[in-house]
Design a protein around this motif. Structure first.
Motif, short mmCIF file in Angstrom:
data_model
loop_
_atom_site.label_atom_id
_atom_site.label_comp_id
_atom_site.label_asym_id
_atom_site.label_seq_id
_atom_site.Cartn_x
_atom_site.Cartn_y
_atom_site.Cartn_z
N THR A 40 -3.65 5.02 8.75
CA THR A 40 -4.30 5.80 7.70
C THR A 40 -5.15 4.95 6.76
OG1 THR A 40 -2.16 6.88 7.68
CG2 THR A 40 -3.81 7.74 6.15
N TYR A 41 -4.57 3.84 6.29
CA TYR A 41 -5.28 3.06 5.28
C TYR A 41 -5.80 1.72 5.79
CZ TYR A 41 -3.44 6.50 2.06
OH TYR A 41 -3.14 7.66 1.42
N GLY A 42 -5.72 1.52 7.09
CA GLY A 42 -6.22 0.27 7.64
C GLY A 42 -5.39 -0.92 7.21
N THR A 43 -4.11 -0.70 6.94
CA THR A 43 -3.21 -1.78 6.54
C THR A 43 -2.78 -2.54 7.80
OG1 THR A 43 -2.42 -0.19 4.92
CG2 THR A 43 -1.27 -2.27 5.00
N VAL A 50 0.84 -1.20 0.00
CA VAL A 50 0.00 0.00 0.00
C VAL A 50 0.88 1.25 0.00
CG1 VAL A 50 -1.83 1.25 1.21
CG2 VAL A 50 -1.86 -1.25 1.18
N CYS A 51 1.94 1.23 0.82
CA CYS A 51 2.89 2.36 0.85
C CYS A 51 3.53 2.56 -0.52
CB CYS A 51 4.00 2.12 1.87
SG CYS A 51 3.52 2.40 3.57
N ALA A 52 3.93 1.44 -1.15
CA ALA A 52 4.58 1.53 -2.46
C ALA A 52 3.63 2.15 -3.48
CB ALA A 52 5.02 0.14 -2.92
N CYS A 68 1.18 -2.36 8.99
CA CYS A 68 2.20 -1.50 8.39
C CYS A 68 2.42 -0.34 9.35
CB CYS A 68 1.76 -0.97 7.03
SG CYS A 68 2.90 0.31 6.44
N TRP A 69 3.68 -0.16 9.77
CA TRP A 69 3.99 0.89 10.74
C TRP A 69 3.86 2.27 10.14
CZ3 TRP A 69 3.47 -0.53 15.44
CH2 TRP A 69 3.69 -1.89 15.75
N GLU A 84 -9.44 3.34 1.23
CA GLU A 84 -8.44 2.49 0.59
C GLU A 84 -8.95 1.91 -0.72
OE1 GLU A 84 -6.64 -1.65 1.83
OE2 GLU A 84 -6.39 -0.15 3.41
N THR A 85 -10.20 1.46 -0.71
CA THR A 85 -10.79 0.87 -1.91
C THR A 85 -10.89 1.92 -3.02
OG1 THR A 85 -12.08 -0.52 -0.45
CG2 THR A 85 -12.71 -0.53 -2.76
#
Ligand SMILES: [Zn+2]
Length: 304
Positions: free
Chosen positions: A68-71, A35-37, A62-63, A240-241
């Motif tokens: 933010t994105y619910g990862t 997601v970060c990438a 994800c740290w 996110e979606t």
């Protein structure tokens, strides 16, 4: 490592690439976060290894973008989002029994007791007439009723309410909105499902076209390809979606009294791959999309 752990680690490599760090004793392994990438527009990982997985607990986070994105959350969700069908199948085979049982325990959502479509109900039945009249008064046509499978019920917890069901991509019921057509204390009554975990009528969204973000189910009827947020704020899941799927413009259409919420959303969304694709309308203070019957052309507002 046990055979199962070995299979799981291999599977994670298949999905996420080579690991950055691996602490076998703790059952922890880290990868670059997809997601970060994506956020940075990279095809490959960003080299930071922020996505941490605990494979003995079957959780991930994800740290950098977890909040933010619910990862973050159960590992199954990571596979749902980033793995192929075949990879998901493998994960389901090695997933511990307790986790499978937790999934099975979740009761399946059903339409409210007594739900009927207008087509299937007697047009001379008084509640049918009242409910239908109510819909007409709000500009809802037979075509809309059919498209959205709008119905009503006169029994159970949701008696004397119009029911607007929501289906996921697979066509499974995932939510419904129940709006009273007679005056009641609560205009709306929600099912016992967290609305943040679903996307309302996701199956009807065409991500290749412009999408319109609206607050309520009744607003959504009046704009082609709308996304109902079920409130003034957007869930992490929807954010996110939307971020990952929207190919056209995203037009924010919050109610007139929620201009500030709309603006906030504008600035949250207008970045990364969505930069310059976000538009916003500023509706008159006491109006919403339903009341305007979707006529919003004159309300586009340019943000400088
Ligand atoms: Zn991330």
């Amino acid at each position: 490592m046990s055979d199962e752990v070995e299979v799981l680690v291999e599977l994670l490599r298949d999905v996420l690439g080579h690991e950055k760090q691996h602490y076998e004793s703790k059952g922890q392994i880290s990868f670059d976060c997809p997601v970060c990438a994506d956020e940075k527009g990279l095809d490959e990982g960003d080299g930071k290894g922020n996505l941490e997985i605990n494979y003995s607990k079957h959780v991930y986070k994800c740290w950098s973008c977890g909040e933010t994105y619910g990862t973050q959350g159960p590992l199954g969700r990571l596979f749902d989002k980033h793995a192929t069908k075949a990879q998901k199948k493998v994960y389901n085979l090695i997933k511990p029994e307790e986790l499978k049982q937790q999934d099975a325990k979740k009761p399946k959502l059903k339409l409210p007791e007594g739900y009927t479509t207008f087509e299937d109900s007697n047009p001379r039945f008084i509640p049918h007439i009242e409910a239908y009249r109510y819909l007409q008064s709000r500009g809802i046509t037979d075509e809309i009723i059919k498209k959205y499978k709008i119905g009503y019920t006169v029994t159970g917890d949701f008696a004397y309410r119009i029911i607007v069901p929501s289906f996921n991509k697979e066509g499974t019921l995932n939510y419904f909105v129940a709006r009273a057509w007679v005056s009641k204390k609560m205009k709306y009554k929600n099912p016992a499902v967290t609305k943040d975990e679903i996307i309302f009528n996701e199956g009807l969204i065409d991500w290749s076209k412009d999408v319109y973000l609206v607050e309520g189910a009744f607003d959504g009827f009046f704009l082609e390809n709308s996304i109902v947020m079920l409130g003034k704020k957007m869930s992490k899941l929807l954010f996110e979606t939307l971020y990952n799927n929207a190919k056209g413009n995203v037009i924010i259409c919050t109610d007139g009294d929620a201009w500030k919420d709309g603006l906030k959303l504008y600035h949250e969304l207008n970045g990364g791959v969505l930069y310059n694709k976000i538009k916003i309308v500023r509706l008159p203070m006491d109006q919403d999309i339903c009341e305007l019957r979707g006529q919003i052309d004159e309300y586009y507002y340019e943000i400088k």
